[in-house]
Design a protein around this motif. Structure first.
Motif, PDB file in Angstrom:
ATOM      1  N   UNK A 179       1.671   6.710  -6.781  1.00  0.00           N
ATOM      2  CA  UNK A 179       0.608   7.651  -7.126  1.00  0.00           C
ATOM      3  C   UNK A 179       1.058   9.084  -6.876  1.00  0.00           C
ATOM      4  N   UNK A 180       1.707   9.325  -5.735  1.00  0.00           N
ATOM      5  CA  UNK A 180       2.187  10.684  -5.429  1.00  0.00           C
ATOM      6  C   UNK A 180       3.136  11.176  -6.510  1.00  0.00           C
ATOM      7  N   UNK A 181       4.065  10.316  -6.941  1.00  0.00           N
ATOM      8  CA  UNK A 181       5.042  10.732  -7.955  1.00  0.00           C
ATOM      9  C   UNK A 181       4.362  11.050  -9.283  1.00  0.00           C
ATOM     10  N   UNK A 182       3.392  10.232  -9.680  1.00  0.00           N
ATOM     11  CA  UNK A 182       2.693  10.479 -10.943  1.00  0.00           C
ATOM     12  C   UNK A 182       1.880  11.767 -10.870  1.00  0.00           C
ATOM     13  N   UNK A 183       1.194  11.969  -9.728  1.00  0.00           N
ATOM     14  CA  UNK A 183       0.388  13.182  -9.586  1.00  0.00           C
ATOM     15  C   UNK A 183       1.259  14.430  -9.567  1.00  0.00           C
ATOM     16  N   UNK A 184       2.423  14.341  -8.969  1.00  0.00           N
ATOM     17  CA  UNK A 184       3.336  15.482  -8.979  1.00  0.00           C
ATOM     18  C   UNK A 184       3.753  15.837 -10.406  1.00  0.00           C
ATOM     19  N   UNK A 209       0.831  -1.206   0.000  1.00  0.00           N
ATOM     20  CA  UNK A 209       0.000   0.000   0.000  1.00  0.00           C
ATOM     21  C   UNK A 209       0.865   1.255   0.000  1.00  0.00           C
ATOM     22  N   UNK A 210       1.938   1.227   0.796  1.00  0.00           N
ATOM     23  CA  UNK A 210       2.845   2.379   0.825  1.00  0.00           C
ATOM     24  C   UNK A 210       3.506   2.592  -0.530  1.00  0.00           C
ATOM     25  N   UNK A 211       3.909   1.489  -1.177  1.00  0.00           N
ATOM     26  CA  UNK A 211       4.545   1.603  -2.495  1.00  0.00           C
ATOM     27  C   UNK A 211       3.573   2.172  -3.515  1.00  0.00           C
ATOM     28  N   UNK A 212       2.302   1.710  -3.439  1.00  0.00           N
ATOM     29  CA  UNK A 212       1.295   2.206  -4.377  1.00  0.00           C
ATOM     30  C   UNK A 212       1.036   3.693  -4.164  1.00  0.00           C
ATOM     31  N   UNK A 213       0.964   4.109  -2.899  1.00  0.00           N
ATOM     32  CA  UNK A 213       0.739   5.529  -2.608  1.00  0.00           C
ATOM     33  C   UNK A 213       1.919   6.378  -3.057  1.00  0.00           C
ATOM     34  N   UNK A 214       3.123   5.869  -2.863  1.00  0.00           N
ATOM     35  CA  UNK A 214       4.312   6.601  -3.302  1.00  0.00           C
ATOM     36  C   UNK A 214       4.310   6.766  -4.819  1.00  0.00           C
TER      37      UNK A 214
END
Length: 258
Positions: free
Chosen positions: A102-107, A95-100
């Motif tokens: 997602x954060x990078x793509x959204x940035x 879950x942490x890897x997926x959120x990380x």
């Protein structure tokens, strides 16, 4: 803890050594969670080293926030507590890897949009995949039956349950269905107390994850009936009769004769 010559422990000595109460151990004995295996010539019950291994497992699972009934299902199904901890850790890390990700793509998308550049199709598809456009089978089964509000309710309730949610969904709920199906195939009537107890626990879990919302509860029950493989994670051969099981469980709920 000091063992006797036969490596057994009386309830008082075990309770004192483990920081539990005699009342707690007696209760666990009554509900079948942890029962002393040996009897002395005088008829007194004593705990053996095998009982202590189970006690350690009970305490380890209880520390994760699991209820006593869930713990019993885990242990009676042969689930290793260490594996449960590793599975939960793996899920948290995923879950942490997926959120990380997602954060990078959204940035990157935010940077491109802020600069007045249209994001590439590849970037948009990557972001959509990361936000859940490609979801596990259970999520797909539920998404077919619930609107956005219903899905959000399930997510919020699961988050409120905490770490125990994984085990309730992945271990106990499928095991309840397996037990009910074994009773059904053995010809046990749906009004049998054993079946009614299983149904009551299923409905208790349903209420836990739906907050008692009727529409959501009905959708979840429908998913278990129509897509048991997706909901349980079991192979097709293990769930091929579960669609028929739904009617059996409904009779148990109604208290009607078979």
């Amino acid at each position: 803890m000091t063992a006797s010559a036969a490596s057994t422990w009386k309830v008082g000595a075990l309770a004192e050594a483990c920081g539990l109460t005699v009342r707690t151990l007696h209760h666990w004995d009554t509900i079948g969670l942890l029962s002393p295996s040996r009897r002395t010539p005088g008829g007194h019950r004593e705990y053996t080293e095998d009982d202590l291994v189970r006690l350690y497992q009970v305490l380890a699972l209880r520390s994760l926030g699991l209820g006593l009934e869930t713990i019993a299902v885990c242990l009676d199904s042969g689930v290793d507590p260490a594996r449960l901890v590793r599975d939960h850790l793996s899920g948290v890390e995923a879950a942490l890897a997926a959120l990380t990700s997602l954060r990078d793509r959204l940035r990157r998308l935010d940077t491109e949009l802020a600069a007045g550049r249209a994001p590439t199709t590849t970037a948009l598809l990557d972001a959509l995949r990361t936000t859940g456009a490609t979801a596990p089978d259970r999520a797909h089964a539920l998404r077919d039956r619930l609107d956005a509000d219903g899905l959000r309710l399930l997510e919020d309730r699961a988050a409120a349950v905490g770490p125990a949610a994984h085990y309730l969904l992945e271990v106990e709920w499928p095991e309840l269905y397996r037990r009910a199906d074994r009773l059904r195939t053995a010809g046990v009537p749906p009004t049998d107390p054993r079946v009614r107890r299983l149904v009551a626990r299923m409905d208790e879990l349903g209420a836990l994850f739906t907050g008692g919302d009727t529409t959501t509860s009905t959708a979840v029950r429908s998913a278990w009936r129509d897509a048991p493989q997706a909901m349980s994670g079991e192979p097709p051969a293990a769930t091929e009769s579960w669609a028929d099981l739904a009617g059996y469980l409904d009779l148990a709920r109604q208290g009607a004769p078979s």
